[in-house]
Write a protein that holds these residues in place. Sequence first.
Motif, PDB file in Angstrom:
ATOM      1  N   VAL A 251      -6.017   4.965  -1.761  1.00 52.00           N
ATOM      2  CA  VAL A 251      -5.136   4.637  -2.887  1.00 52.00           C
ATOM      3  C   VAL A 251      -5.988   4.155  -4.065  1.00 52.00           C
ATOM      4  O   VAL A 251      -6.807   3.238  -3.925  1.00 52.00           O
ATOM      5  CB  VAL A 251      -4.123   3.547  -2.497  1.00 52.00           C
TER       6      VAL A 251
ATOM      7  N   THR B  41      -6.962   2.183  -7.428  1.00 51.94           N
ATOM      8  CA  THR B  41      -6.605   0.869  -7.964  1.00 51.94           C
ATOM      9  C   THR B  41      -7.295   0.631  -9.292  1.00 51.94           C
ATOM     10  O   THR B  41      -8.304   1.263  -9.614  1.00 51.94           O
ATOM     11  CB  THR B  41      -7.034  -0.265  -7.001  1.00 51.94           C
TER      12      THR B  41
ATOM     13  N   ILE C 189       0.831  -1.208   0.000  1.00 51.74           N
ATOM     14  CA  ILE C 189       0.000   0.000   0.000  1.00 51.74           C
ATOM     15  C   ILE C 189       0.863   1.256   0.000  1.00 51.74           C
ATOM     16  O   ILE C 189       0.562   2.233  -0.693  1.00 51.74           O
ATOM     17  CB  ILE C 189      -0.973  -0.027   1.194  1.00 51.74           C
TER      18      ILE C 189
ATOM     19  N   CYS D 116      -6.613  -0.798   0.043  1.00 48.50           N
ATOM     20  CA  CYS D 116      -6.175   0.384  -0.705  1.00 48.50           C
ATOM     21  C   CYS D 116      -7.269   1.456  -0.703  1.00 48.50           C
ATOM     22  O   CYS D 116      -6.993   2.647  -0.518  1.00 48.50           O
ATOM     23  CB  CYS D 116      -5.822   0.010  -2.143  1.00 48.50           C
TER      24      CYS D 116
END
Length: 253
Positions: free
Chosen positions: A104, A106, A70, A99
């Motif tokens: 984050v 993806t 991560i 994530c």
Amino acid sequence: MLTFIGLGLFDEKDVSLRGAEAIRTADTVFLEVYTSVLTGSSIQKLEEFYGKKIIPLYREDVEIKSDRIIEAAKNGNAVFLTAGDSMVATTHADIRMRCAEAGVETKIIHGASITTAVCGLSGLQNYRFGKSVSVPFPYGKWFPMTPIEVISANLKENLHTLVFLDIQKDKERYMKISEAVEILEEQARRAEKSIPLYIGIARAGSPNPAVHAGDAEEMKKFDFGLPLHILIVPAELHDMEKEYLKIFAGLKC
């Protein structure tokens, strides 16, 4: 950004063009190595083909110590490679959800999966498959009966069963079809069940896959060659499925 990329079934050339481009432009490349492997390749070959240093990930790295994956995705463009398709059979949905919690981004670039490849090689119709199951190597007195329970439930509903065979990557040990059949036959004996027909497939996606259908004795004698091996326990065959197996898998009945 973390991009999940399925590498396909056999070697470094099975990846899609989109997947290869994403790997070559990544800052960090991880490869999950504990659930499946590309038996026609190696980490060294993958590194040479993609021009990138590859970081292998074992079970603990993914399931317990995933923070570094991560973090790499937070600080740059990271890719997470798996054999087959990253979200089929071997699922890494948990990493994607972590994530999302960490903010984050993806995405997924899919690869060929054994769950669909077996249909083309065996001629069995995809919609007729029920729940799949894995056969582990017995250990001591541990002899789980789950495989025959799943197979029996599928057969009752006239559904085929895809049977994954155990991999012990740390020991470079890959279960063979003959070994799996021995285990399943013992389970069937204990459960007072029977498996009339098996279909074995080896090296799906390679230039020389092996496909053969027969009863337990036939399957234990047939030389499927190098791994990876996988089994199907078919339900009652449609006429077209039966004819396909006669032509391409040596079915005798």
